[in-house]
Motif scaffolding. Structure first.
Motif, PDB file in Angstrom:
ATOM      1  N   TYR A  76      59.610  19.967  -1.690  1.00 52.98           N
ATOM      2  CA  TYR A  76      60.535  19.156  -0.894  1.00 52.98           C
ATOM      3  C   TYR A  76      59.920  18.970   0.489  1.00 52.98           C
ATOM      4  O   TYR A  76      59.552  19.953   1.150  1.00 52.98           O
ATOM      5  CB  TYR A  76      61.866  19.899  -0.788  1.00 52.98           C
ATOM      6  N   ASP A  77      59.772  17.707   0.917  1.00 50.41           N
ATOM      7  CA  ASP A  77      59.170  17.459   2.230  1.00 50.41           C
ATOM      8  C   ASP A  77      59.582  16.065   2.684  1.00 50.41           C
ATOM      9  O   ASP A  77      60.308  15.342   1.965  1.00 50.41           O
ATOM     10  CB  ASP A  77      57.626  17.591   2.156  1.00 50.41           C
ATOM     11  N   GLN A  78      59.113  15.688   3.845  1.00 50.92           N
ATOM     12  CA  GLN A  78      59.424  14.367   4.386  1.00 50.92           C
ATOM     13  C   GLN A  78      58.864  13.272   3.470  1.00 50.92           C
ATOM     14  O   GLN A  78      57.821  13.493   2.826  1.00 50.92           O
ATOM     15  CB  GLN A  78      58.785  14.199   5.752  1.00 50.92           C
ATOM     16  N   ALA A  79      59.505  12.086   3.521  1.00 54.92           N
ATOM     17  CA  ALA A  79      59.093  11.002   2.623  1.00 54.92           C
ATOM     18  C   ALA A  79      57.609  10.673   2.776  1.00 54.92           C
ATOM     19  O   ALA A  79      56.908  10.444   1.780  1.00 54.92           O
ATOM     20  CB  ALA A  79      59.950   9.770   2.892  1.00 54.92           C
ATOM     21  N   SER A  80      57.087  10.651   4.017  1.00 56.07           N
ATOM     22  CA  SER A  80      55.680  10.261   4.215  1.00 56.07           C
ATOM     23  C   SER A  80      54.740  11.262   3.541  1.00 56.07           C
ATOM     24  O   SER A  80      53.671  10.893   3.042  1.00 56.07           O
ATOM     25  CB  SER A  80      55.351  10.164   5.705  1.00 56.07           C
ATOM     26  N   SER A 123      57.182  13.012  14.035  1.00 54.03           N
ATOM     27  CA  SER A 123      57.281  11.528  14.086  1.00 54.03           C
ATOM     28  C   SER A 123      55.905  10.934  14.358  1.00 54.03           C
ATOM     29  O   SER A 123      55.509   9.928  13.759  1.00 54.03           O
ATOM     30  CB  SER A 123      58.233  11.085  15.191  1.00 54.03           C
ATOM     31  N   TYR A 124      55.178  11.558  15.265  1.00 58.63           N
ATOM     32  CA  TYR A 124      53.818  11.099  15.588  1.00 58.63           C
ATOM     33  C   TYR A 124      52.965  11.132  14.323  1.00 58.63           C
ATOM     34  O   TYR A 124      52.246  10.181  14.014  1.00 58.63           O
ATOM     35  CB  TYR A 124      53.250  12.033  16.662  1.00 58.63           C
ATOM     36  N   MET A 125      53.048  12.233  13.578  1.00 57.68           N
ATOM     37  CA  MET A 125      52.252  12.369  12.354  1.00 57.68           C
ATOM     38  C   MET A 125      52.665  11.318  11.328  1.00 57.68           C
ATOM     39  O   MET A 125      51.817  10.726  10.653  1.00 57.68           O
ATOM     40  CB  MET A 125      52.431  13.767  11.748  1.00 57.68           C
ATOM     41  N   ASN A 126      53.994  11.075  11.225  1.00 63.07           N
ATOM     42  CA  ASN A 126      54.452  10.068  10.264  1.00 63.07           C
ATOM     43  C   ASN A 126      53.843   8.703  10.555  1.00 63.07           C
ATOM     44  O   ASN A 126      53.573   7.926   9.643  1.00 63.07           O
ATOM     45  CB  ASN A 126      55.983   9.925  10.308  1.00 63.07           C
ATOM     46  N   GLY A 127      53.620   8.416  11.837  1.00 60.87           N
ATOM     47  CA  GLY A 127      53.093   7.103  12.214  1.00 60.87           C
ATOM     48  C   GLY A 127      51.576   7.087  12.266  1.00 60.87           C
ATOM     49  O   GLY A 127      50.983   6.099  12.696  1.00 60.87           O
ATOM     50  N   SER A 128      50.944   8.160  11.891  1.00 67.16           N
ATOM     51  CA  SER A 128      49.487   8.240  12.016  1.00 67.16           C
ATOM     52  C   SER A 128      48.915   8.892  10.748  1.00 67.16           C
ATOM     53  O   SER A 128      48.604  10.079  10.728  1.00 67.16           O
ATOM     54  CB  SER A 128      49.156   9.069  13.272  1.00 67.16           C
TER      55      SER A 128
END
Ligand SMILES: C[S@@+](CC[C@H](N)C(=O)[O-])C[C@H]1O[C@@H](n2cnc3c(N)ncnc32)[C@H](O)[C@@H]1O
Length: 355
Positions: free
Chosen positions: A220-224, A155-160
């Motif tokens: 296949y990976d997270q949207a970000s 989550s931290y990486m997604n926001g950064s």
């Protein structure tokens, strides 16, 4: 007897005739290990200010470099001098700096392997803070990352986006030759479809397609992560899908790859990823797990693998595993016992079938 070490600023606590030469060696070794945190930051800071890329092959003056890099000349000189004492760069008394074999590994622009992104990842704030809370893990059995950063690693990486990009570059570059070594041991029949689950930059999928001209691959990976790849595939045999492997995994693959995925997670979450892969797979389809496979005895383990085991704990609550651990997890999720396709210290490749 006074024990001389380059770090020493005063008499040591055990000073006295009973201190043997071998003890002096142990003290020196411990002092170097204890100061490892300083060396991590020295290397990371040099990379962050761009020093490795700025040094010419013929040598450069640190004063001129400080102007080009817009950093404090005196501090740059001291940083370079300290790094050179650990064998990274050659620095002379007149303030000249040259590359050596170790410092060349820190350049971004190199035809050979680069450890630049690895150095920056290990020194970056979220990681640094987390290792500073290792004793929190010891006290609770939990990861440290959320405790000190207020949210879990991904989550931290997604926001950064900047740190996320750095992390993905580290994954793609930190272990030179890894993707080629994985692709070399995979057997992919013409027309088969490979699903790279948590496939990050897609580098592994591309390497597999290069070696198998009639294969197809899905990253296949997270949207970000997938949105950062938009436009990147450049091969109509390669496609991307966004989603969470805790919800579902794309169906229709012949080979499902989990490369450096399971070690990020504790057993129950790792099993849930495997179960979602199993649900997406037909009987006989293969799952390929790429992770470190620890030996039972620590004496037989590579020390860096055991550091990575703790890194997984600190960052994610995850762990490195033995072959028995993998067998248990795979069996519980509906797979055969794994076969080792390749065994190396930093990563082994194991394969099992959906049963
Ligand atoms: C350690 S990296 C491995 C990347 C790549 N497989 C490799 O071998 O270099 C872990 C990957 O898992 C992805 N990931 C983390 N949580 C995920 C989730 N819930 N669903 C899908 N991918 C996830 C991350 O974005 C990252 O790309």
């Amino acid at each position: 007897m006074t024990i001389q070490t380059s770090f020493q600023t005063g008499p040591v606590a055990h000073e006295g005739p009973e201190v043997r030469a071998s003890a002096a060696g142990d003290i020196r070794r411990m002092q170097e290990l204890i100061r490892g945190m300083a060396v991590t930051q020295m290397i990371a800071a040099a990379c962050e200010v761009g020093l490795p890329d700025a040094v010419d092959d013929d040598g450069t003056s640190l004063t001129s470099l400080s102007g080009r890099l817009k950093v404090h000349a005196g501090v740059l000189t001291r940083l370079a001098r300290a790094l050179s004492s650990f064998g990274i760069f050659d620095v002379d008394a007149d303030g000249g700096i040259r590359h050596n074999e170790a410092s060349r590994l820190l350049r971004t622009t190199t035809a050979g392997p680069s450890l630049h992104w690895a150095a920056r990842f290990w020194g970056m704030p979220g990681i640094w803070r987390s290792w500073g809370a290792l004793s929190h893990c010891a006290g609770t059995g939990e990861e440290a990352f959320s405790h000190v950063n207020g949210q879990d690693f991904f989550s931290y990486m997604n926001g950064s986006p900047e740190e996320e990009a750095l992390y993905q570059r580290y994954m793609a570059s930190g272990y030179p030759g890894r993707y080629a070594a994985i692709a070399d041991v995979l057997t992919v029949a013409p027309g088969e479809r490979v699903i790279d689950v948590g496939g990050g930059t897609g580098s592994l999928a591309r390497t597999i397609l290069e070696r198998n001209p009639d294969a197809h691959a899905v990253v296949y990976d997270q949207a970000s992560v997938i949105s950062a790849l938009t436009g990147a595939p450049g091969d109509d045999r390669l496609s991307t899908r966004a989603g969470s492997f805790f919800d579902a995994v794309p169906t229709g693959g012949d080979i499902y790859i989990l490369s450096w995925i399971l070690h990020d997670w504790p057993d129950e979450k790792a099993e849930s990823i495997l179960r979602n892969c199993r649900k997406a797979m037909g009987a006989g389809a293969r799952i390929v797990v790429v992770d470190r496979v620890l030996q039972e005895s620590p004496k037989d383990c590579d020390p860096l693998d055991l550091v990575l085991d703790l890194q997984m704990l600190v960052l994610h609550g995850g762990r490195e595993r033995t072959l028995d651990d993998f067998t248990r997890l795979l069996n519980a999720a509906g797979f055969s016992a794994p076969r080792i396709l390749s065994a190396r210290p930093e990563f082994s490749v194991i394969q099992a079938r959906a049963v």
